[in-house]
Write a protein that holds these residues in place. Structure first.
Motif, PDB file in Angstrom:
ATOM      1  N   UNK A   1       0.842  -1.193   0.000  1.00 48.64           N
ATOM      2  CA  UNK A   1       0.000   0.000   0.000  1.00 48.64           C
ATOM      3  C   UNK A   1       0.875   1.240   0.000  1.00 48.64           C
ATOM      4  N   UNK A   2       0.442   2.237  -0.789  1.00 46.35           N
ATOM      5  CA  UNK A   2       1.169   3.510  -0.809  1.00 46.35           C
ATOM      6  C   UNK A   2       0.378   4.504   0.039  1.00 46.35           C
ATOM      7  N   UNK A   3       1.079   5.170   0.949  1.00 43.88           N
ATOM      8  CA  UNK A   3       0.428   6.155   1.826  1.00 43.88           C
ATOM      9  C   UNK A   3       0.933   7.539   1.414  1.00 43.88           C
ATOM     10  N   UNK A   4       0.046   8.515   1.210  1.00 45.39           N
ATOM     11  CA  UNK A   4       0.527   9.854   0.845  1.00 45.39           C
ATOM     12  C   UNK A   4       1.359  10.487   1.965  1.00 45.39           C
ATOM     13  N   UNK A   5       2.608  10.796   1.621  1.00 42.85           N
ATOM     14  CA  UNK A   5       3.499  11.403   2.620  1.00 42.85           C
ATOM     15  C   UNK A   5       2.917  12.731   3.117  1.00 42.85           C
ATOM     16  N   UNK A   6       2.228  13.447   2.234  1.00 43.42           N
ATOM     17  CA  UNK A   6       1.638  14.738   2.615  1.00 43.42           C
ATOM     18  C   UNK A   6       0.681  14.590   3.789  1.00 43.42           C
ATOM     19  N   UNK A   7      -0.086  13.509   3.777  1.00 41.91           N
ATOM     20  CA  UNK A   7      -1.042  13.263   4.871  1.00 41.91           C
ATOM     21  C   UNK A   7      -0.283  12.962   6.168  1.00 41.91           C
ATOM     22  N   UNK A   8       0.745  12.096   6.074  1.00 43.48           N
ATOM     23  CA  UNK A   8       1.535  11.733   7.265  1.00 43.48           C
ATOM     24  C   UNK A   8       2.156  12.989   7.885  1.00 43.48           C
ATOM     25  N   UNK A   9       2.680  13.857   7.026  1.00 44.93           N
ATOM     26  CA  UNK A   9       3.360  15.073   7.506  1.00 44.93           C
ATOM     27  C   UNK A   9       2.341  16.026   8.152  1.00 44.93           C
TER      28      UNK A   9
ATOM     29  N   UNK B   1      -0.438  15.174   9.588  1.00 43.14           N
ATOM     30  CA  UNK B   1      -0.841  14.591  10.863  1.00 43.14           C
ATOM     31  C   UNK B   1       0.156  14.886  11.981  1.00 43.14           C
ATOM     32  N   UNK B   2       1.411  15.098  11.579  1.00 45.20           N
ATOM     33  CA  UNK B   2       2.440  15.414  12.589  1.00 45.20           C
ATOM     34  C   UNK B   2       2.476  16.915  12.885  1.00 45.20           C
ATOM     35  N   UNK B   3       1.541  17.660  12.330  1.00 47.54           N
ATOM     36  CA  UNK B   3       1.416  19.081  12.667  1.00 47.54           C
ATOM     37  C   UNK B   3       2.329  20.010  11.895  1.00 47.54           C
ATOM     38  N   UNK B   4       2.891  19.536  10.785  1.00 47.23           N
ATOM     39  CA  UNK B   4       3.859  20.367  10.061  1.00 47.23           C
ATOM     40  C   UNK B   4       3.259  21.237   8.960  1.00 47.23           C
ATOM     41  N   UNK B   5       2.016  20.985   8.563  1.00 49.04           N
ATOM     42  CA  UNK B   5       1.482  21.757   7.432  1.00 49.04           C
ATOM     43  C   UNK B   5       1.447  23.240   7.804  1.00 49.04           C
TER      44      UNK B   5
ATOM     45  N   UNK C   1      -0.081  22.012   0.773  1.00 52.32           N
ATOM     46  CA  UNK C   1       0.381  20.661   0.420  1.00 52.32           C
ATOM     47  C   UNK C   1       1.626  20.393   1.261  1.00 52.32           C
ATOM     48  N   UNK C   2       1.449  19.578   2.301  1.00 50.38           N
ATOM     49  CA  UNK C   2       2.524  19.395   3.291  1.00 50.38           C
ATOM     50  C   UNK C   2       3.733  18.636   2.740  1.00 50.38           C
ATOM     51  N   UNK C   3       3.589  18.085   1.534  1.00 53.57           N
ATOM     52  CA  UNK C   3       4.709  17.342   0.943  1.00 53.57           C
ATOM     53  C   UNK C   3       5.737  18.281   0.305  1.00 53.57           C
ATOM     54  N   UNK C   4       5.362  19.557   0.221  1.00 59.03           N
ATOM     55  CA  UNK C   4       6.226  20.532  -0.454  1.00 59.03           C
ATOM     56  C   UNK C   4       6.884  21.447   0.578  1.00 59.03           C
ATOM     57  N   UNK C   5       8.212  21.438   0.591  1.00 60.62           N
ATOM     58  CA  UNK C   5       8.936  22.371   1.463  1.00 60.62           C
ATOM     59  C   UNK C   5       9.214  23.639   0.663  1.00 60.62           C
TER      60      UNK C   5
ATOM     61  N   UNK D   1       8.429   9.149  11.607  1.00 62.57           N
ATOM     62  CA  UNK D   1       8.937   7.852  12.090  1.00 62.57           C
ATOM     63  C   UNK D   1       8.397   7.580  13.508  1.00 62.57           C
ATOM     64  N   UNK D   2       8.447   8.623  14.346  1.00 60.67           N
ATOM     65  CA  UNK D   2       8.012   8.446  15.741  1.00 60.67           C
ATOM     66  C   UNK D   2       6.506   8.164  15.827  1.00 60.67           C
ATOM     67  N   UNK D   3       5.710   8.862  15.026  1.00 63.49           N
ATOM     68  CA  UNK D   3       4.251   8.719  15.139  1.00 63.49           C
ATOM     69  C   UNK D   3       3.723   7.495  14.400  1.00 63.49           C
ATOM     70  N   UNK D   4       4.293   7.224  13.212  1.00 64.09           N
ATOM     71  CA  UNK D   4       3.737   6.155  12.372  1.00 64.09           C
ATOM     72  C   UNK D   4       4.674   4.967  12.165  1.00 64.09           C
ATOM     73  N   UNK D   5       5.928   5.101  12.573  1.00 62.68           N
ATOM     74  CA  UNK D   5       6.898   4.023  12.337  1.00 62.68           C
ATOM     75  C   UNK D   5       7.287   3.923  10.866  1.00 62.68           C
ATOM     76  N   UNK D   6       7.019   4.982  10.091  1.00 62.76           N
ATOM     77  CA  UNK D   6       7.305   4.946   8.649  1.00 62.76           C
ATOM     78  C   UNK D   6       8.482   5.858   8.328  1.00 62.76           C
ATOM     79  N   UNK D   7       9.373   5.321   7.487  1.00 59.82           N
ATOM     80  CA  UNK D   7      10.550   6.068   7.051  1.00 59.82           C
ATOM     81  C   UNK D   7      10.192   6.855   5.788  1.00 59.82           C
ATOM     82  N   UNK D   8      10.473   8.161   5.781  1.00 60.99           N
ATOM     83  CA  UNK D   8      10.269   8.937   4.550  1.00 60.99           C
ATOM     84  C   UNK D   8      11.614   9.128   3.860  1.00 60.99           C
ATOM     85  N   UNK D   9      11.618   8.935   2.533  1.00 62.89           N
ATOM     86  CA  UNK D   9      12.852   9.138   1.770  1.00 62.89           C
ATOM     87  C   UNK D   9      12.695  10.337   0.842  1.00 62.89           C
ATOM     88  N   UNK D  10      13.726  11.202   0.784  1.00 62.61           N
ATOM     89  CA  UNK D  10      13.614  12.383  -0.091  1.00 62.61           C
ATOM     90  C   UNK D  10      13.492  11.975  -1.554  1.00 62.61           C
TER      91      UNK D  10
END
Ligand code: EPU
Length: 338
Positions: A269-277, A279-283, A296-300, A323-332
Motif C-alpha cells: 500500500x502507498x500512503x501519501x506522505x503529505x497526509x503523514x506530515x 498529521x504530525x502538525x507540520x502543514x 500541500x505538506x509534501x512541499x517544502x 517515524x516516531x508517530x507512524x513508524x514509517x521512514x520517509x525518503x527524499x
C-alpha cells in the motif's frame, strides 16, 4: 569557451538557494560538452539542468556544467503518431505547450511540472496517473568518462516510481543530452480517471474532454495546490510517497480509518506522505525562511533567504516526527547536494 567564476546559483535552482559556483559554464552544444569533459584542469564537475529537483546545501567547488542544449525535432511520424527528439535543456512545460499547440497527445497530464526535459527520465516524472515512461522511447546520454554518446532504450532505463537507472547503476556516470518521446496524433488516449481531474473537468462543464482540456484541468489543480517557484522557492514533492506491507497497513488503518491510501500490487500500500506530515502538525509550519507549504505538506518552501541547511534540517525534523508517530521512514525525492 568562457568559464565564469563565483557565480550565484540562486536563479538556477527552483528552491532559490543562494550558494556559489566556483566555476560555471553554460553548455549549448554536444561537442562543447565533450570538450569540457576532457579538460584536465576540471576533473570533477557538477551537472546542473533545470535545478528543479535539487537542494543545494553549500558552495560548489566542482566545475558546474549548466546544460542548456536546445531544440525540438520530429524524427519519426506516421498517420497516428509522432516521435520527437527533444534536447535536454528544453523547459518541460514549454515542451508540453508546444505539443498541445500541434494537438500531439500524451503529455497533457504532465503539464506544469518544473524542470527541463533532460532530467525528466532521471526520476521518471509523473502526475495524475501518467509517468514519463508512458511516452518515452529512448534517450541519448554522454558517458562522462569516455565522452561517447550512448543510446538508452526504455528498457535500459529501468523506470520505476520516481526512479530509473540514472538514480542507481548509472548515477553520476552519464549526462542526458536528448530524449525521444512518442505522442499520438489522433485517437488520443485520455487519462482522466484520477479523481481530482474528473472533478475539475466536471466543474469546468466539460463532458467530452480534449487533451487541451485535460491540460487545463491539471494546470488549474497544480496552481491551486502547488507553489509557483517563481514566487515561492520549492522543489515540488520533497519526499516520495512511502509504501508499506499489508500487515503494517492493516494496523495503521485500524488506528487511522480516515487515512488516504493507494493499493498497489502484491499486498503493498502507498500512503501519501503529505497526509503523514500534516498529521504530525507540520502543514504551514515555518522556521525562519524554511517552511512547509500551507496547501500541500509534501512541499517544502523557501520564503526568501533560507539556506539549504535550514531546509534540510526541517526535512530531517519531519522524517523524525513521521517515524516516531507512524513508524514509517520517509525518503527524499529531491536530490540533496552535500
Ligand atoms: N494530503 C493531505 N495533506 C497534505 C497533502 C496531501 O492530507 O498536506 C492528502 C490529500 O488529501 C490526498 C493525498 O494526500 O488524499 C494525496 O495528495 P495529492 O493528490 O496532492 O498527491 P501526492 O500523493 O501528495 C503525488 C506526486 C505529485 C503529483 C501528485 C498528483 C509524489 C511524491 N508526488 O503527490 O508530484 O503532482 O501526486 O499526481 O508522488 C512531484 O513529484 O514533485 C509532485 C508534485
Amino acid at each position: 569557451m568562457e568559464i565564469l567564476e563565483n557565480i550565484s546559483l540562486k536563479a538556477y535552482n527552483t528552491f532559490g538557494i543562494d550558494v556559489k559556483a566556483r566555476h560555471f559554464i553554460e553548455v549549448t552544444s554536444v561537442l562543447q560538452l565533450q570538450k569540457l569533459l576532457q579538460l584536465s584542469a576540471f576533473p570533477t564537475r557538477f551537472v546542473l539542468s533545470g535545478g528543479s529537483n535539487i537542494l543545494l546545501t553549500q558552495d560548489l567547488e566542482d566545475l558546474v556544467l549548466y546544460i542548456n542544449l536546445k531544440g525540438i525535432t520530429v524524427v519519426d511520424e506516421d498517420e497516428a503518431s509522432v516521435t520527437l527528439k527533444v534536447m535536454a535543456g528544453e523547459n518541460w512545460h514549454k515542451l508540453v505547450l508546444w505539443t498541445l499547440e500541434r494537438d500531439y497527445g500524451g503529455l497533457e497530464n504532465l503539464s506544469l511540472i518544473p524542470g527541463n526535459t533532460g532530467t525528466a527520465p532521471i526520476q521518471n516524472i509523473g502526475a495524475y496517473g501518467v509517468e514519463l515512461k508512458d511516452v518515452f522511447v529512448g534517450c541519448e546520454a554522454m558517458n562522462i568518462q569516455s565522452q561517447e554518446l550512448k543510446d538508452f532504450s526504455k528498457e535500459d532505463c529501468q523506470f520505476g516510481y520516481r526512479d530509473s537507472i540514472f538514480k542507481n547503476k548509472a548515477k553520476g556516470k552519464y549526462i542526458i543530452s536528448s530524449v525521444r518521446l512518442k505522442l499520438t496524433k489522433r485517437n488520443h488516449k485520455l487519462h482522466t480517471f484520477y479523481g481530482a481531474i474528473e472533478n475539475e473537468l466536471r466543474e469546468m462543464g466539460i463532458v467530452t474532454p480534449k487533451i487541451q482540456d485535460v491540460a487545463n484541468a491539471v494546470i488549474a489543480i497544480r496552481q491551486r495546490k502547488l507553489p509557483d517557484p517563481t514566487f515561492l522557492g520549492n522543489s515540488g514533492s520533497f519526499f516520495k510517497n512511502p509504501t508499506v506491507s499489508g500487515k503494517v497497513f492493516e494496523s495503521l488503518y485500524k488506528r487511522y480509518p480516515e487515512m488516504p491510501f493507494y493499493k498497489l500490487e502484491e499486498n503493498r500500500f502507498k500512503i501519501p506522505a503529505g497526509w503523514l506530515i500534516e498529521q504530525c502538525g507540520f502543514r504551514g509550519k515555518r522556521i525562519g525562511d524554511a517552511g512547509v507549504h500551507q496547501k500541500q505538506a509534501l512541499v517544502l518552501v523557501n520564503y526568501g533567504n533560507a539556506s539549504g541547511m535550514e531546509i534540510l534540517n526541517l526535512a530531517i525534523a519531519i522524517q523524525k516526527a513521521v517515524k516516531a508517530k507512524f513508524g514509517i521512514e520517509l525518503y527524499p525525492e529531491v536530490n540533496i547536494i552535500k
